[in-house]
Motif scaffolding. Structure first.
Motif, PDB file in Angstrom:
ATOM      1  N   THR A  72      27.625  15.360  19.754  1.00 40.79           N
ATOM      2  CA  THR A  72      27.086  14.595  20.877  1.00 40.79           C
ATOM      3  C   THR A  72      27.635  13.177  20.785  1.00 40.79           C
ATOM      4  OG1 THR A  72      25.041  15.884  20.807  1.00 40.79           O
ATOM      5  CG2 THR A  72      24.972  13.794  22.002  1.00 40.79           C
ATOM      6  N   ASP A  74      27.276   9.367  22.639  1.00 44.47           N
ATOM      7  CA  ASP A  74      26.608   8.468  23.580  1.00 44.47           C
ATOM      8  C   ASP A  74      27.572   7.338  23.927  1.00 44.47           C
ATOM      9  OD1 ASP A  74      23.984   9.698  23.655  1.00 44.47           O
ATOM     10  OD2 ASP A  74      23.733   8.985  21.598  1.00 44.47           O
ATOM     11  N   THR A  76      28.461   3.864  26.108  1.00 43.88           N
ATOM     12  CA  THR A  76      27.994   2.694  26.842  1.00 43.88           C
ATOM     13  C   THR A  76      29.230   2.107  27.512  1.00 43.88           C
ATOM     14  OG1 THR A  76      26.272   2.309  25.202  1.00 43.88           O
ATOM     15  CG2 THR A  76      26.821   0.471  26.683  1.00 43.88           C
ATOM     16  N   THR A  90      25.179   4.317  30.876  1.00 41.27           N
ATOM     17  CA  THR A  90      25.278   5.135  29.673  1.00 41.27           C
ATOM     18  C   THR A  90      25.463   6.597  30.063  1.00 41.27           C
ATOM     19  OG1 THR A  90      22.886   5.383  29.518  1.00 41.27           O
ATOM     20  CG2 THR A  90      23.865   3.559  28.297  1.00 41.27           C
ATOM     21  N   LYS A  92      25.678  10.590  28.096  1.00 41.47           N
ATOM     22  CA  LYS A  92      25.568  11.424  26.901  1.00 41.47           C
ATOM     23  C   LYS A  92      26.363  12.695  27.162  1.00 41.47           C
ATOM     24  CE  LYS A  92      21.709  11.848  24.636  1.00 41.47           C
ATOM     25  NZ  LYS A  92      21.571  11.605  23.242  1.00 41.47           N
ATOM     26  N   GLY A 122      24.387  11.412  32.849  1.00 42.23           N
ATOM     27  CA  GLY A 122      24.365   9.963  32.948  1.00 42.23           C
ATOM     28  C   GLY A 122      23.996   9.541  34.354  1.00 42.23           C
TER      29      GLY A 122
END
Length: 176
Positions: A72, A74, A76, A90, A92, A122
């Motif tokens: 996974t 994440d 930004t 953001t 994911k 997102g």
């Protein structure tokens, strides 16, 4: 002389058993959830700046030499909206797959990911999620083989080398 030989054989057997036990524990040391120690600067098309934090979840399989893995990331991202103002959003992205220990060594692994399990979520991305999805999919190749996998003695840090690009990365344990 017979006693010395018996002691030597006994010591060799004990050492061998200890070594096997140690390898067995070491092989399972990576099982758990690990998050990157530092965010990585990445390139997302159309963005001004982007960082990624990757998490791996290694699970035990039915055999000691392979098992499930989930990756996974994440993201930004800072990108311009339709009028040029910078906005942050953001995303994911995750994918599931399988880890397999390389036959030649206990500390090298192959990771294969099933793109049918791809999930990208997102909000507020100015151009949808396509650019981040492309970045995530491109990152999978660098994790196809991880080498020199090591877990610290206290079990808190996982590190390994990536073959392409050639670099060492570290992850902190989140859960066992």
């Amino acid at each position: 002389m017979k006693t010395i030989n018996q002691l030597a054989v006994g010591a060799a057997l004990l050492f061998g058993a200890a070594a096997l036990s140690s390898c067995s524990e070491e092989n399972n040391a990576m099982i758990g959830t690990w998050t990157a120690s530092t965010p990585e600067t990445v390139v997302v098309d159309g963005s001004n700046a982007a960082t990624a934090v990757t998490t791996f979840e290694f699970s035990e399989g039915t055999e000691k030499s392979n098992g499930p893995v989930k990756m996974t990331t994440d993201y930004t991202v800072t990108a311009p909206d339709s009028v040029g103002n910078a906005i942050n959003y953001t995303v994911k992205a995750s994918v599931e797959g399988k880890w397999t220990r390389e036959e030649k060594g206990d500390d090298d692994y192959f990771l294969s990911f099933d793109q049918n399990t791809l999930n990208v979520e997102g909000q507020d991305a100015p151009d949808g999620l396509g650019a981040v999805t492309a970045t995530f999919m491109g990152s999978l190749a660098q994790y196809s083989k991880i080498e020199d996998v090591e877990v610290t003695k206290d079990g808190s840090v996982l590190s390994f080398e990536l073959d392409n690009p050639d670099r060492k990365v570290s992850f902190a344990r989140v859960a066992r």
